[in-house]
Each structure stands twice: as structure tokens, then as C-alpha cells.
Enzyme design. Sequence first.
Site, mmCIF file in Angstrom:
data_model
loop_
_atom_site.group_PDB
_atom_site.id
_atom_site.type_symbol
_atom_site.label_atom_id
_atom_site.label_comp_id
_atom_site.label_asym_id
_atom_site.label_seq_id
_atom_site.Cartn_x
_atom_site.Cartn_y
_atom_site.Cartn_z
ATOM 1 N N ASP A 144 -10.738 -1.807 6.353
ATOM 2 C CA ASP A 144 -10.508 -1.407 4.964
ATOM 3 C C ASP A 144 -11.746 -0.616 4.540
ATOM 4 O O ASP A 144 -12.832 -1.188 4.393
ATOM 5 C CB ASP A 144 -10.330 -2.669 4.109
ATOM 6 C CG ASP A 144 -10.219 -2.346 2.621
ATOM 7 O OD1 ASP A 144 -10.368 -1.161 2.241
ATOM 8 O OD2 ASP A 144 -9.998 -3.295 1.849
ATOM 9 N N TYR B 37 -5.154 12.523 -7.287
ATOM 10 C CA TYR B 37 -5.516 12.869 -5.906
ATOM 11 C C TYR B 37 -6.472 14.064 -5.904
ATOM 12 O O TYR B 37 -7.513 14.052 -5.237
ATOM 13 C CB TYR B 37 -4.229 13.188 -5.132
ATOM 14 C CG TYR B 37 -4.431 13.635 -3.706
ATOM 15 C CD1 TYR B 37 -4.927 12.775 -2.741
ATOM 16 C CD2 TYR B 37 -4.077 14.933 -3.316
ATOM 17 C CE1 TYR B 37 -5.080 13.179 -1.427
ATOM 18 C CE2 TYR B 37 -4.225 15.351 -2.002
ATOM 19 C CZ TYR B 37 -4.730 14.468 -1.064
ATOM 20 O OH TYR B 37 -4.881 14.883 0.233
HETATM 21 N N1 SER Z 1 -0.311 17.017 1.769
HETATM 22 C C1 SER Z 1 -1.051 16.510 0.638
HETATM 23 C C2 SER Z 1 -0.143 15.980 -0.395
HETATM 24 O O1 SER Z 1 0.927 16.507 -0.521
HETATM 25 C C3 SER Z 1 -1.911 17.589 0.052
HETATM 26 O O2 SER Z 1 -3.161 17.585 0.654
HETATM 27 O O3 SER Z 1 -0.513 15.103 -1.098
#
Ligand code: SER
Length: 327
Positions: free
Chosen positions: A58, A148
Site C-alpha cells: 500500500d 485526478y
Molecule cells: N487514462 C487516464 C484516465 O482516463 C488519463 O491519464 O483517467
Amino acid sequence: MAEKRIERILVTGSEGQIGSELTRELRRRYGDDNCIASDIKDTSSGGSGDRGPYLHLDVTDRAAFKDVVDTQRIDTVVHLAAVLSATGEKHPLRAWNVNVTGLLNALEIARESELNQVLCPSSIAVFGDGCPHENTPQETVLKPTTIYGVTKVTGELLCDYYVRRFGVDARGLRYPGIISAETLPGGGTTDYAVDIYYKAVEEKRYTCFVKADTRLPMMYMPDCIKGTIDLMEADLGRLEHHGDFNMASMSFSVQELADSIRRHIPEFEITYEPDYRQAIADSWPASIDDSAARREWGWNPDYDLEATTSDMLRTLTKRHSEGKLYG
Ligand code: SER
């Protein structure tokens, strides 16, 4: 900063889409026992772990992470463990914890244990509002709209900080959507560009979660593996950038992707049911300027859409005929 040799590698996130294939290639080059696969899963699913050591790890647990690095005499960490964009929108705090705390742990361990190198992948998700949509430059405004993307911008800044402040050799690429036939991606927005091939082979139809004219940068896995290892092995003295290389090979719309499949499977049908991932896709570039990667470490991809489609369909059709499309 003196350049050091890569000899003992730890791959985190080794059971993921990129990890499973990158681990295999690193083992081929550096020796099975010199590349330790690790993931949050208790056991390897077979992709990466079938030829060499596998450990449960982890990455948010810094003590456990450091213990693996020290006891396994690791000199290079390939840090692939991450929560992707679509899953991140459902679990923003988890995305922050895995992506930022995990990366900070990798960088801190690299500093403390004087590792040779840390590879820290970034993504086209660093881009967002206000940056040019076509041929997005290396240097531009970074205002992502997903958690993200926020974690990936943070990661790039942390890499560059550790390079400058502590002399850690941290390197990273802004991966586009990656297409592959080995391990399915999980929880990304670009997953449609993989799913479509499986469904084309299995059912000759696909319902896509983004619109027909959605155009994003993509890359076939052999190019992803080649580019990643080329950057790892690049002469440090030639690198002006560190954690944030734009890396492109092709861009296409879903319509163009479906057309390329139809050249092999004429009866293939596609329908569109856009969901929350449309807004994520719309916030990302349609195409990328990767001239810095080409100049600084010789990046040069091999696969275009036609070559990718031929190879994907050949591989998946064979597996489907053997009754093991999904492995
Ligand atoms: N492939 C990734 C995503 O779609 C982008 O870096 O989250």
C-alpha cells in the site's frame, strides 16, 4: 546531480494496465529477480507476477514502502500506483491520498535512501480550462477540473521540487489514453478506446459513454512501454524538463475509431450514451505538442490508429476464439 545505473527496480501498481506490461519488459531487460512487482492486491493476477517476485504494498503506508525499498535493495522506483480520473470523481479524497501521498512517499524514500531514480507518471489530465485545445504546448496554464488532474499537477510540481531542492532524479510523462490488449484499464475516462475493441470482437456493437466527435490523444501500449523505458534510460544531462514531458502519438475521434474497426468488422455498430465522463473528456486536449520529449530524449512513436486497430483486433480475435477474451 550524478547519474546512476538502474539495477534493482520496484514497480508500484504492477497489476494495472501499464504496470503489468511494463514490469514484464523491465524484467526482460534487467532480469526477472531485479524487478519487484508490487500492488495493493494481495496476490498477483498473473500479468506481472508470473516470472518474478511480487509483494503486497500500500503506497500510502510510508513505513511499509520504505521497508520494501530497503530490504529489497531497490535503486529505482517506477511509481504507477494511482486512482484514475473517473474513479477519482467518485472518491476524491481517496484519489488525493493514493496519488499525492503515495507519490510524496516515493519521493521522500528516494531522498532518504538515496535512490537512483523515481519514475512518476503524469497525464493529459493536468490540462483544463484556459489551455489551447489543439497541439497543447509543453508549457501552458494548468487548471484541471478533475481531482485526478489536480493530483497530477501536484505530482509534477513535487517531482520538480525534489529535483531542485534535494537532487532526486525524478522523471515523468504526461501519458495520453493508453490502448492495450493485456490488462484492462480501470476507472479512466479514456477507457472507451480499449473497451470498444473488446466489445467489437465479442458483440460487434458498443455503446460509448462519450460523444462521436470526442477527440483525445491516445497511444498504443508498445509505444507507451518504449517511451517510458527510453525516458528512464535517457541521459540525465540532456533533460531540461523532469516530471512533465508531453508525450503524444495519435489523436482520433470516437467516430474515426469506430470507422477503423469497421474496416475489419464491417457489421460493427456503435451508439452513444454520454455520461459524466463527457465533461472530463471535453476538459482535456484533443492533441499534444511533444517536441520537448522528441528533442530531449528522442521520443518517436511507431503506432498510428490503423496499426493499433489491426494489432488489437488480431490479438483479441485470437483470444476470443480460444474462449479467453478477458484472460
Ligand atoms: N487514462 C487516464 C484516465 O482516463 C488519463 O491519464 O483517467
